[in-house]
Every structure is written in C-alpha cells, then in structure tokens.
Design a protein around this motif. Sequence first.
Motif, PDB file in Angstrom:
ATOM      1  N   ALA A  78       4.536  84.683  41.296  1.00  0.00           N
ATOM      2  CA  ALA A  78       5.931  84.391  41.098  1.00  0.00           C
ATOM      3  C   ALA A  78       6.300  84.765  39.772  1.00  0.00           C
ATOM      4  O   ALA A  78       7.249  85.152  39.657  1.00  0.00           O
ATOM      5  CB  ALA A  78       6.304  83.026  41.596  1.00  0.00           C
ATOM      6  N   GLN A  91      10.047  81.791  46.887  1.00  0.00           N
ATOM      7  CA  GLN A  91      10.377  82.969  46.168  1.00  0.00           C
ATOM      8  C   GLN A  91       9.781  84.107  46.544  1.00  0.00           C
ATOM      9  O   GLN A  91      10.162  85.194  46.465  1.00  0.00           O
ATOM     10  CB  GLN A  91      10.472  82.640  44.747  1.00  0.00           C
ATOM     11  N   LEU A  92       8.352  83.983  46.407  1.00  0.00           N
ATOM     12  CA  LEU A  92       7.442  85.142  46.647  1.00  0.00           C
ATOM     13  C   LEU A  92       7.583  85.661  48.075  1.00  0.00           C
ATOM     14  O   LEU A  92       7.724  86.999  48.102  1.00  0.00           O
ATOM     15  CB  LEU A  92       6.147  84.739  46.438  1.00  0.00           C
ATOM     16  N   THR A 128       1.679  80.664  41.606  1.00  0.00           N
ATOM     17  CA  THR A 128       2.651  80.499  40.487  1.00  0.00           C
ATOM     18  C   THR A 128       2.511  81.742  39.725  1.00  0.00           C
ATOM     19  O   THR A 128       3.665  82.144  39.055  1.00  0.00           O
ATOM     20  CB  THR A 128       2.467  79.338  39.766  1.00  0.00           C
ATOM     21  N   ALA A 181       7.720  78.100  44.464  1.00  0.00           N
ATOM     22  CA  ALA A 181       7.159  79.549  44.005  1.00  0.00           C
ATOM     23  C   ALA A 181       6.868  80.323  45.148  1.00  0.00           C
ATOM     24  O   ALA A 181       6.877  81.776  45.360  1.00  0.00           O
ATOM     25  CB  ALA A 181       6.208  79.424  43.223  1.00  0.00           C
TER      26      ALA A 181
END
Length: 201
Positions: free
Chosen positions: A23, A109-110, A20, A106
């Motif tokens: 990200a 996305q990363l 988190t 998250a």
Amino acid sequence: MDTSTRRQATRQKLYEAAVTLIAEKGFSATTVEEIAERAGVAKGTVYYNFASKTVLFEELLRHGVGLLTAALQAAADTTAERGGSKVEALDAMIRAGLGFIDAYPAFTQLYVAELWRTNRAWQSTLLVVRQEAVAVVETVLREAVEGGELSEEIDIPLTAAALVGMVLVAALDWQAFQPGRSIDEVHAALSRLLHGRVSGR
C-alpha cells in the motif's frame, strides 16, 4: 502451538507486512526482503510459505476478501437469527463492511486499486473472490425481492455490486478525507441512502 497454527500465525504476519508495504510503495517496488524484515522473519520463511511474491499477493487478496465475505455473511445471519427483515440485513452488512474497512484500511486501499488494473497474474483470483463477496449481498437482495420487501424491478447483480462499491469507496473517502467522523455517522449516511434509494421508503 501446533505446526499448522504456527504456520497460520506466520502467514498472518507476512500478510500484514506485505499489505502495508505494498500500500505504501506499490507491488513492483516492494521486495521479498522488505516483507520478511517488516514481518520479523527470515527471507527463507517467505519462500517456505509462498512460492513467490506474486503467490503471496494472490493469497493475501484471497485471505482479505475472504474475511470481508465472512463479515458480510455473519451480519446477514445474525439479522436472520433475531427475525430481522432482509433490508435490515443489508443495513447490518453495510455496517459490517465499514467495520472491516476500519480494521483493514491498507488492505481495502490495495484491493480497490487492484480491481481496476488489468494483466495482473492474480486478476482471475481477484474476480473470483470479489464475486464471492458480492454473491452474499446478491442472495439477501434476491430474498428481499422474493419476500416482497424490495421491488421486482431491481437489477440484483448490479445493485449488489453497487452496494459493495458504495461501502468500499465511501469508507476510503471517510478515512482519507473525513477521518474525524465516527463509524456511526458514516453508517447512518449510507443507511439513509439504502432506505431512500433502494427500498423506496
């Protein structure tokens, strides 16, 4: 709780905190202190479990993509157990991929961002774990071709990569720009694409 279970639980907390934060802020701007604070552990605990922030991130990628690979494999296996076709297995895998991304936005996305970076310490690890996920899809595609469900003309490695990429990017688009849609709607749209463009029905 035995030592190995407790260590696994600690690592899980560190993964969740790291993913988190990274990200939100990026890898370079995230400190080990912040990861420890977010996880609710002492800084020394991070170093006890991982030699460095880079090692933590590398293991995080391995762990996360491992969960995705397991979800894809489980979808294929469940379809096979109930006697479903290979195209149905691919459809179930799309659903499983969306479910994973919905659970770990998250991380996804990363992962997608890191795929396109170069000169990272974990680049080789990332390529290995990516190939493990794609290989699950490749296997089902190969079996579909061998069983006559799909055309022999399809390029299996590229088609597998395209299916995984489609799910990742469509899911990120869904979460960022169309969050009001349900997972069923997104799955239905991607399923139509699979059936229309791959199986030629």
